[in-house]
Design a protein around this motif. Structure first.
Motif, short mmCIF file in Angstrom:
data_model
loop_
_atom_site.label_atom_id
_atom_site.label_comp_id
_atom_site.label_asym_id
_atom_site.label_seq_id
_atom_site.Cartn_x
_atom_site.Cartn_y
_atom_site.Cartn_z
N THR A 75 -7.27 10.06 43.27
CA THR A 75 -6.12 9.36 42.72
C THR A 75 -5.97 9.75 41.26
OG1 THR A 75 -7.51 7.43 42.21
CG2 THR A 75 -6.22 7.35 44.26
N VAL A 76 -4.76 9.56 40.74
CA VAL A 76 -4.50 9.80 39.33
C VAL A 76 -4.37 8.45 38.64
CG1 VAL A 76 -2.90 10.76 37.63
CG2 VAL A 76 -3.37 12.01 39.74
N LEU A 77 -5.22 8.22 37.67
CA LEU A 77 -5.16 6.99 36.88
C LEU A 77 -4.06 7.13 35.84
CD1 LEU A 77 -6.59 4.23 36.28
CD2 LEU A 77 -7.96 5.47 34.58
N ALA A 78 -3.11 6.20 35.85
CA ALA A 78 -1.95 6.28 34.96
C ALA A 78 -1.69 4.91 34.32
CB ALA A 78 -0.71 6.73 35.73
N THR A 79 -0.89 4.92 33.25
CA THR A 79 -0.54 3.69 32.54
C THR A 79 0.96 3.46 32.61
OG1 THR A 79 -2.40 3.94 31.00
CG2 THR A 79 -0.60 2.50 30.32
N VAL A 80 1.34 2.21 32.83
CA VAL A 80 2.76 1.84 32.78
C VAL A 80 3.17 1.78 31.32
CG1 VAL A 80 4.49 0.09 33.36
CG2 VAL A 80 2.56 0.50 34.91
N VAL A 81 4.11 2.65 30.91
CA VAL A 81 4.51 2.70 29.50
C VAL A 81 5.90 2.10 29.25
CG1 VAL A 81 3.06 4.69 28.97
CG2 VAL A 81 5.39 5.06 29.80
N GLY A 128 10.48 9.77 41.04
CA GLY A 128 11.01 10.81 40.17
C GLY A 128 9.99 11.24 39.14
N LEU A 129 10.09 12.52 38.73
CA LEU A 129 9.19 13.05 37.72
C LEU A 129 9.97 13.86 36.70
CD1 LEU A 129 6.26 14.56 39.89
CD2 LEU A 129 6.27 12.34 38.73
N SER A 130 9.68 13.65 35.43
CA SER A 130 10.00 14.63 34.39
C SER A 130 8.64 15.14 33.91
CB SER A 130 10.81 13.99 33.27
OG SER A 130 10.16 12.84 32.76
N GLU A 131 8.61 15.91 32.85
CA GLU A 131 7.34 16.54 32.49
C GLU A 131 6.24 15.54 32.20
OE1 GLU A 131 7.34 19.89 29.81
OE2 GLU A 131 9.48 20.19 30.15
N GLU A 132 6.55 14.48 31.44
CA GLU A 132 5.51 13.53 31.03
C GLU A 132 5.77 12.10 31.50
OE1 GLU A 132 2.93 14.73 29.92
OE2 GLU A 132 3.40 16.61 28.88
N HIS A 133 6.79 11.90 32.33
CA HIS A 133 7.11 10.56 32.82
C HIS A 133 7.18 10.56 34.34
CE1 HIS A 133 8.84 10.29 28.67
NE2 HIS A 133 8.29 9.09 28.73
N GLY A 134 6.65 9.51 34.93
CA GLY A 134 6.80 9.30 36.36
C GLY A 134 7.56 8.02 36.60
N THR A 135 8.64 8.11 37.37
CA THR A 135 9.48 6.94 37.65
C THR A 135 8.99 6.25 38.92
OG1 THR A 135 11.41 7.95 36.62
CG2 THR A 135 11.82 6.12 38.13
N VAL A 136 8.65 4.98 38.78
CA VAL A 136 8.21 4.18 39.92
C VAL A 136 9.33 3.24 40.33
CG1 VAL A 136 6.55 2.46 40.74
CG2 VAL A 136 5.80 4.26 39.15
N ARG A 185 12.33 -0.78 38.27
CA ARG A 185 11.96 0.53 37.76
C ARG A 185 10.91 0.42 36.67
NH1 ARG A 185 16.50 2.28 35.87
NH2 ARG A 185 16.15 2.45 33.63
N ALA A 186 9.81 1.14 36.87
CA ALA A 186 8.76 1.24 35.86
C ALA A 186 8.49 2.72 35.60
CB ALA A 186 7.49 0.54 36.33
N ILE A 187 7.95 3.00 34.41
CA ILE A 187 7.69 4.39 34.01
C ILE A 187 6.21 4.56 33.70
CG2 ILE A 187 8.30 6.25 32.44
CD1 ILE A 187 10.63 5.29 34.17
N LEU A 188 5.63 5.62 34.26
CA LEU A 188 4.23 5.94 34.02
C LEU A 188 4.09 7.07 33.00
CD1 LEU A 188 2.94 6.09 37.72
CD2 LEU A 188 3.03 4.10 36.20
N ASP A 189 2.90 7.18 32.42
CA ASP A 189 2.63 8.27 31.49
C ASP A 189 2.17 9.53 32.23
OD1 ASP A 189 0.13 7.46 32.33
OD2 ASP A 189 -0.75 7.32 30.33
N SER A 190 2.56 9.66 33.46
CA SER A 190 2.14 10.79 34.31
C SER A 190 3.36 11.37 35.01
CB SER A 190 1.13 10.30 35.37
OG SER A 190 0.01 9.70 34.75
N GLY A 191 3.75 12.58 34.56
CA GLY A 191 4.90 13.25 35.14
C GLY A 191 4.48 14.45 35.95
N SER A 192 5.31 15.49 35.93
CA SER A 192 5.03 16.67 36.74
C SER A 192 3.81 17.43 36.25
CB SER A 192 6.25 17.61 36.75
OG SER A 192 6.55 18.07 35.43
N LYS A 193 3.41 17.22 34.99
CA LYS A 193 2.23 17.88 34.46
C LYS A 193 0.93 17.17 34.85
CE LYS A 193 4.53 20.10 30.54
NZ LYS A 193 4.65 20.19 29.07
#
Length: 352
Positions: free
Chosen positions: A246-252, A292-300, A259-267
């Motif tokens: 699993t990837v450990l991520a933070t809700v930023v 959804g993913l951008s480079e540094e954001h993951g959309t939940v 809609r929530a955004i993680l500090d984990s995107g496509s990278k």
């Protein structure tokens, strides 16, 4: 002892007990069906796990690049298969050096590849084993017909420093029966030409679980089975409870209730979904999907009354764990919340 709460995000977590259980489960299946297991290290890229796989009963390992194989050889792994067309003087010289250190086998699907191998490997006392790669439906590398397979096998057999090692394929998912028929026909054609084919190597985690009672395949090269991921779960290989990575991520950010955004995107999570609709899902948060993913954001996207809070840490099961591993310099082996060991991803990013 460090815990996952002490780790920065994003980080990779590997549930060590789950990974070891997955190794044991696959090896037991292979043993029951008379298959030799040669795990592909592309998923974990770690000598640590390669040695665990060997200790469980694997006959050797599979690497996709010379750089990966060199790292594994440096770590003491001694039987390595490189199912890749090796071309160019620099790579061939590295391959020759590797051949002097370990039991090595490779593949080829063209006369051009064989010309380079034959010119480099000339020692009749220590020939290089070369398998013919066959396209049994994947539409990638591989000879297209059994006649081509026989023709290349004859070229290998006549080269003084090469020896014909058998047939190899990577079948299309869900089309194992088609691959089986293709390989059986090729093996018969080889026999008719006076060439023995003792090794038939196939791969792909989902189809490994078919019974091999009447299979022409002698060896299997699963990779993802050690960790599993959402794609494998979708294919029925296991459940989320079997997924070790699993990837450990933070809700930023939490801009809206859904809609929530993680500090984990496509990278961190990769945009490779293997055809799945979403990019991952959150463990322990029903209805929370990474949509959804951008480079540094993951959309939940949240549903089923799921809720998160800014600063909360979550664990994401990715769609395709192999490419996620390659995005990180290190992984954390865990037991519950405890971090047992942090390991560098030794074969990450190695080319050639």
């Amino acid at each position: 002892m460090q815990t996952i709460h002490d780790l920065d995000t994003p980080s990779i977590l590997i549930d060590a007990a789950r990974a070891e259980a997955n190794i044991a489960r696959a090896q037991a299946h292979a043993d029951r069906n008379g298959l030799k297991l040669r795990p592909h290290i592309k998923t974990h890229k770690l000598p640590y796990w390669a040695k665990k796989q060997m200790a469980a009963g694997a006959v050797g390992i599979t690497c996709q690049k010379i750089g990966e194989a060199e790292v594994m050889a440096d770590a003491g792994l001694t039987d390595i298969f490189l199912p890749y067309n090796i071309l160019g003087r620099a790579k061939l010289e590295r391959l020759k050096a590797l051949h002097g250190r370990v039991t090595l086998s490779v593949t080829a699907d063209s006369k051009e590849t064989l010309e380079g191998l034959a010119a480099t490997f000339t020692d009749t006392g220590h020939p290089l084993s070369v398998l013919v790669e066959c396209d049994t439906g994947m539409g990638r590398c591989g000879v297209q017909t059994t006649d081509e397979a026989v023709a290349l096998a004859k070229v290998i057999d006549k080269a003084s420093g090469l020896t014909f090692g058998g047939l190899m394929t990577y079948p299309a998912a869900g089309r194992a029966a088609e691959a089986e028929s293709w390989l059986a026909g090729a093996k018969q054609a080889l026999a008719a030409s006076g060439l023995a084919c003792e090794r038939v190597s196939s791969g792909g985690t989902p189809d490994m679980w078919r019974s091999a009672d009447t299979s022409v395949v002698t060896e299997y090269r699963p990779g993802t089975y050690i960790y599993l991921d959402r794609y494998q779960v979708a294919k029925g290989v296991g459940t989320l409870d079997h997924c070790a990575l699993t990837v450990l991520a933070t809700v930023v950010s939490h801009p809206t209730p859904t809609r929530a955004i993680l500090d984990s995107g496509s990278k961190a999570l990769s945009s490779d979904t293997l055809g799945l609709k979403d990019f991952g899902e959150l463990l322990g948060v029903p209805g929370a999907l990474v949509t959804g993913l951008s480079e540094e954001h993951g959309t939940v996207t949240l549903s089923d009354n799921a809720g998160l809070r800014i600063g909360q840490r979550v664990r994401v099961v990715p769609d395709h764990c192999c490419v996620v591993t390659n995005l990180f310099n290190e992984v954390n082996l865990i037991d519950g919340d405890k971090v047992v060991e942090t390991l560098p991803v030794a074969a990450r990013g190695l080319m050639g």
